[in-house]
Design an enzyme around this catalytic site. Sequence first.
Site, PDB file in Angstrom:
ATOM      1  N   ASN A   1       8.267   9.150   6.515  1.00 15.96           N
ATOM      2  CA  ASN A   1       6.848   8.255   5.264  1.00 15.96           C
ATOM      3  C   ASN A   1       6.693   7.524   5.178  1.00 15.96           C
ATOM      4  O   ASN A   1       5.438   7.019   5.339  1.00 15.96           O
ATOM      5  CB  ASN A   1       6.997   8.880   3.819  1.00 15.96           C
ATOM      6  CG  ASN A   1       7.281  10.596   3.984  1.00 15.96           C
ATOM      7  OD1 ASN A   1       6.413  11.197   4.190  1.00 15.96           O
ATOM      8  ND2 ASN A   1       7.776  11.125   2.518  1.00 15.96           N
TER       9      ASN A   1
ATOM     10  N   ASP B   1       7.679   3.873  -8.022  1.00 13.87           N
ATOM     11  CA  ASP B   1       7.239   3.636  -9.222  1.00 13.87           C
ATOM     12  C   ASP B   1       8.196   4.544  -9.960  1.00 13.87           C
ATOM     13  O   ASP B   1       8.477   5.380  -9.263  1.00 13.87           O
ATOM     14  CB  ASP B   1       5.759   4.422  -8.379  1.00 13.87           C
ATOM     15  CG  ASP B   1       5.040   4.752  -8.941  1.00 13.87           C
ATOM     16  OD1 ASP B   1       4.342   4.721 -10.207  1.00 13.87           O
ATOM     17  OD2 ASP B   1       4.878   6.314  -9.625  1.00 13.87           O
TER      18      ASP B   1
ATOM     19  N   LEU C   1       7.753   3.976  -3.077  1.00 17.25           N
ATOM     20  CA  LEU C   1       8.395   5.439  -2.713  1.00 17.25           C
ATOM     21  C   LEU C   1       7.781   5.502  -4.795  1.00 17.25           C
ATOM     22  O   LEU C   1       8.393   4.856  -5.526  1.00 17.25           O
ATOM     23  CB  LEU C   1      10.367   4.893  -2.691  1.00 17.25           C
ATOM     24  CG  LEU C   1      10.719   6.639  -3.576  1.00 17.25           C
ATOM     25  CD1 LEU C   1      10.631   7.441  -2.389  1.00 17.25           C
ATOM     26  CD2 LEU C   1      12.531   6.196  -3.375  1.00 17.25           C
ATOM     27  N   GLY C   2       7.424   6.898  -4.648  1.00 17.40           N
ATOM     28  CA  GLY C   2       7.702   7.379  -5.716  1.00 17.40           C
ATOM     29  C   GLY C   2       9.234   8.578  -6.336  1.00 17.40           C
ATOM     30  O   GLY C   2       9.856   8.767  -5.571  1.00 17.40           O
ATOM     31  N   THR C   3       9.134   8.477  -6.945  1.00 17.58           N
ATOM     32  CA  THR C   3       9.843   9.265  -8.022  1.00 17.58           C
ATOM     33  C   THR C   3       9.761   9.949  -8.847  1.00 17.58           C
ATOM     34  O   THR C   3      11.446  10.795  -9.779  1.00 17.58           O
ATOM     35  CB  THR C   3      11.270   7.901  -8.974  1.00 17.58           C
ATOM     36  OG1 THR C   3      10.099   7.382 -10.411  1.00 17.58           O
ATOM     37  CG2 THR C   3      11.787   6.416  -7.944  1.00 17.58           C
TER      38      THR C   3
ATOM     39  N   HIS D   1       0.026   5.836 -19.258  1.00 13.47           N
ATOM     40  CA  HIS D   1       0.722   7.073 -18.521  1.00 13.47           C
ATOM     41  C   HIS D   1      -0.497   8.494 -18.234  1.00 13.47           C
ATOM     42  O   HIS D   1      -0.820   8.279 -17.506  1.00 13.47           O
ATOM     43  CB  HIS D   1       1.304   7.975 -18.994  1.00 13.47           C
ATOM     44  CG  HIS D   1       2.614   8.567 -17.526  1.00 13.47           C
ATOM     45  ND1 HIS D   1       4.000   8.715 -17.657  1.00 13.47           N
ATOM     46  CD2 HIS D   1       2.319   9.430 -16.090  1.00 13.47           C
ATOM     47  CE1 HIS D   1       3.925   9.625 -15.884  1.00 13.47           C
ATOM     48  NE2 HIS D   1       2.927   9.371 -16.002  1.00 13.47           N
TER      49      HIS D   1
ATOM     50  N   TYR E   1       9.469  10.217 -16.686  1.00 13.36           N
ATOM     51  CA  TYR E   1      10.727  10.817 -15.632  1.00 13.36           C
ATOM     52  C   TYR E   1      12.284  11.104 -15.284  1.00 13.36           C
ATOM     53  O   TYR E   1      13.037  11.889 -15.018  1.00 13.36           O
ATOM     54  CB  TYR E   1      10.403   9.878 -14.284  1.00 13.36           C
ATOM     55  CG  TYR E   1       9.050  10.248 -13.877  1.00 13.36           C
ATOM     56  CD1 TYR E   1       7.753  10.635 -14.192  1.00 13.36           C
ATOM     57  CD2 TYR E   1       8.875   8.901 -13.116  1.00 13.36           C
ATOM     58  CE1 TYR E   1       7.234  11.047 -13.848  1.00 13.36           C
ATOM     59  CE2 TYR E   1       7.655   8.755 -12.315  1.00 13.36           C
ATOM     60  CZ  TYR E   1       6.496   9.425 -12.444  1.00 13.36           C
ATOM     61  OH  TYR E   1       5.348   9.796 -12.335  1.00 13.36           O
TER      62      TYR E   1
ATOM     63  N   SER F   1       1.093  12.035  -6.095  1.00 16.16           N
ATOM     64  CA  SER F   1       1.232  13.438  -5.079  1.00 16.16           C
ATOM     65  C   SER F   1       0.607  13.306  -3.971  1.00 16.16           C
ATOM     66  O   SER F   1      -0.754  14.837  -4.108  1.00 16.16           O
ATOM     67  CB  SER F   1       0.309  15.393  -6.480  1.00 16.16           C
ATOM     68  OG  SER F   1       1.499  14.878  -7.638  1.00 16.16           O
TER      69      SER F   1
ATOM     70  N   LEU G   1       0.465  -1.528  -0.372  1.00 19.42           N
ATOM     71  CA  LEU G   1       0.158  -0.053  -0.273  1.00 19.42           C
ATOM     72  C   LEU G   1       0.888   1.259  -0.197  1.00 19.42           C
ATOM     73  O   LEU G   1       0.352   2.355  -0.729  1.00 19.42           O
ATOM     74  CB  LEU G   1      -0.925   0.075   0.838  1.00 19.42           C
ATOM     75  CG  LEU G   1      -2.200  -0.797   1.176  1.00 19.42           C
ATOM     76  CD1 LEU G   1      -2.815  -0.835   2.406  1.00 19.42           C
ATOM     77  CD2 LEU G   1      -3.204   0.275   0.383  1.00 19.42           C
ATOM     78  N   LEU G   2       2.009   1.228   0.367  1.00 14.41           N
ATOM     79  CA  LEU G   2       2.972   2.444   0.155  1.00 14.41           C
ATOM     80  C   LEU G   2       3.942   2.239  -0.011  1.00 14.41           C
ATOM     81  O   LEU G   2       4.673   1.012  -0.316  1.00 14.41           O
ATOM     82  CB  LEU G   2       4.014   2.717   1.592  1.00 14.41           C
ATOM     83  CG  LEU G   2       4.121   3.884   2.465  1.00 14.41           C
ATOM     84  CD1 LEU G   2       4.309   4.940   1.805  1.00 14.41           C
ATOM     85  CD2 LEU G   2       4.632   3.634   3.497  1.00 14.41           C
TER      86      LEU G   2
END
Length: 323
Positions: free
Chosen positions: A272, A44, A18-20, A111, A49, A210, A15-16
């Site tokens: 986080n 992610d 790391l975004g990049t 995307h 990116y 976000s 559920l958790l």
Amino acid sequence: MSGAVTLNSGFSMPLLGLGTWQSKAGEVEAAVKHAIKVGYRSIDCAAIYGNETEVGAGLAQGMKETGVKREDLFITSKLWNTKHHPDDVEGACQKTLSDLGLAYLDLYLIHWPHAFRRGDDVFPKSEDGALLFETSVTPTETWLALEKLVEKGLVRSIGLSNFNSLQINDILEKGKIKPCVNQVECHPYFNQEPLRKFCEEKGIFIMAYSPLGAPQRPWATPDEPKLLEDPKLMEIAKNHGKTVAQVVLRWQIQRQVIVIPKSVNLNRIEENFSISDFTLSSENMELLASFHRADGRVVEPRVNGKSRDGHHPHYPFRDGLEF
């Protein structure tokens, strides 16, 4: 750990993660490596990116230094808008796999539903600077090409990003594989509750990008409300001995929304992740749900204050569409 969900593909996803997004060169490799050391098992990524090679280096180093195996990680990436033509999908996926140094992806998303002109220029433009779109390829045609990646073993699960309910329904009607997730902007000021309920009924999880309101977005104006400085949230955080960010992430987890906060700050990455030792009350949950604002969306491609892609027939955020 903050738990996991079982996707409709049968695979488990944390559920958790790391975004990049917006993680700069020279920083994201260390961030990914540290995240794995701390306990993150979901990362992610996205081709657009521009940092998947560094993310891959971070994955390799993180696994090497911790002994974590590839099968213990859940890696997500996304197909960019210039690669929507069915003939381009597999090549784009193979490029991402090569950059990440992986043999397969756990999750691959479209995307955005709207396509740009085919080619290697990620933002193709005309001589006058206008973005060049491709309108002949529908999002569902692109989806059918993603299904073949599953059949070939390149991808274990597939899903969507920034799709509205009508576009999701078209895929459900014409596709063979059901989307596992729909990754969208989602935070207390824009809680996506109608879309979350719709997706839940279809067996699709919402994945929140976000989740902290994109406080570092370069187009923010001084008069816009700042989620992480909201007095009511600050009070809840104080009562729990937590930060506002931790409270907001916990809120998402408790509503079964997958969340991917981005950070390259090593202390914040740890912070986080430390959200499994407290629970928000039903009163707290209701209060956060009440923060939703009709104008709460902050991540939308805009040029000179106007929607950049709004005239594309497959643009998802159209007037008159509830969700």
